[in-house]
Scaffold this motif. Structure first.
Motif, PDB file in Angstrom:
ATOM      1  N   ASP A  51       0.812  -1.231   0.000  1.00 23.77           N
ATOM      2  CA  ASP A  51       0.000   0.000   0.000  1.00 23.77           C
ATOM      3  C   ASP A  51       0.842   1.276   0.000  1.00 23.77           C
ATOM      4  N   ASP A  54       0.437   5.468  -5.248  1.00 28.10           N
ATOM      5  CA  ASP A  54      -0.849   5.969  -5.730  1.00 28.10           C
ATOM      6  C   ASP A  54      -1.129   5.515  -7.153  1.00 28.10           C
ATOM      7  N   LYS A  86      -1.752   1.540  -3.157  1.00 26.76           N
ATOM      8  CA  LYS A  86      -2.706   1.878  -2.109  1.00 26.76           C
ATOM      9  C   LYS A  86      -4.116   1.530  -2.588  1.00 26.76           C
ATOM     10  N   PRO A  87      -5.054   1.322  -1.677  1.00 25.77           N
ATOM     11  CA  PRO A  87      -6.443   1.156  -2.106  1.00 25.77           C
ATOM     12  C   PRO A  87      -6.870   2.372  -2.941  1.00 25.77           C
ATOM     13  N   GLY A  88      -7.474   2.117  -4.068  1.00 25.91           N
ATOM     14  CA  GLY A  88      -7.856   3.197  -4.981  1.00 25.91           C
ATOM     15  C   GLY A  88      -6.742   3.582  -5.945  1.00 25.91           C
ATOM     16  N   ARG A  90      -4.196   3.564  -9.070  1.00 22.93           N
ATOM     17  CA  ARG A  90      -4.531   3.325 -10.484  1.00 22.93           C
ATOM     18  C   ARG A  90      -3.297   2.917 -11.276  1.00 22.93           C
ATOM     19  N   ASN A 137     -12.475  -2.127 -12.367  1.00 20.52           N
ATOM     20  CA  ASN A 137     -12.769  -1.035 -13.303  1.00 20.52           C
ATOM     21  C   ASN A 137     -11.755  -0.984 -14.439  1.00 20.52           C
ATOM     22  N   GLU A 160      -7.912  -0.043 -11.449  1.00 21.26           N
ATOM     23  CA  GLU A 160      -7.622   0.449 -10.107  1.00 21.26           C
ATOM     24  C   GLU A 160      -7.701  -0.665  -9.075  1.00 21.26           C
ATOM     25  N   LYS A 161      -7.025  -0.429  -7.965  1.00 15.47           N
ATOM     26  CA  LYS A 161      -7.032  -1.383  -6.860  1.00 15.47           C
ATOM     27  C   LYS A 161      -8.286  -1.155  -6.039  1.00 15.47           C
TER      28      LYS A 161
END
Length: 161
Positions: A51, A54, A86-88, A90, A137, A160-161
């Motif tokens: 994580d 970005d 990280k979560p979110g 890309r 996505n 994305e994650k």
């Protein structure tokens, strides 16, 4: 914002994404190009904590992972990339994929190995591995004929994650 440039070589991406200054972390398997991280994708773990990032960018480098038709190294790479995002986070990837299997004589052609075709895998297998590693996505942004138009395309996608 921290972005990983995979397979950076001597060309580095600009440290601006959507008008925002970002911290670019360069990664390459060749230490002579002076990347921030030396790592053999698909074989070695990406030496970053979970994580951390970005985003990640890869431009015509991932087709060098593994051998055509062998997906183990590919899946390991996508799992590793998922882990360090990280979560979110890309990804934006432009890569060579196959639209159909290469005949045996083309798989062993040295010019095609250099031209990034002989190491490519089938488009649907490629996208399935990305999703199987956990990415969501997934959007294909662009697809144009590749070096061998009867067998390949250059595919640009994001996820994305």
């Amino acid at each position: 914002m921290k972005v990983l440039h995979l397979g950076c070589g001597r060309k580095r991406i600009a440290p601006v994404v959507a008008g925002q200054i970002v911290d670019i972390v360069s990664l390459d398997m060749d230490p002579t190009v002076n990347p921030d991280i030396v790592c053999c994708l698909g074989k070695d773990p990406i030496p970053l904590p979970d994580d951390t990032l970005d985003g990640a960018v890869a431009i015509h480098v991932l087709e060098h992972i593994g051998q055509q038709g062998e997906t183990k190294a590919w899946f390991y790479f996508w799992e590793e990339l998922y882990r360090v995002l990280k979560p979110g986070g890309r990804i934006m990837v432009s890569d060579v994929v196959l639209t159909k299997q290469l005949p045996h004589k083309l798989k062993n052609d040295k010019e095609l190995l250099v031209g990034c075709i002989a190491g490519a895998i089938l488009k649907q297998d490629y996208l399935d591995l990305v999703e199987r590693a956990g990415f969501k996505n997934l959007t294909v942004n662009k697809e144009v004929p590749g070096f061998l138009p009867d067998y390949s395309v250059s595919l640009t996608f994001s996820a994305e994650k």
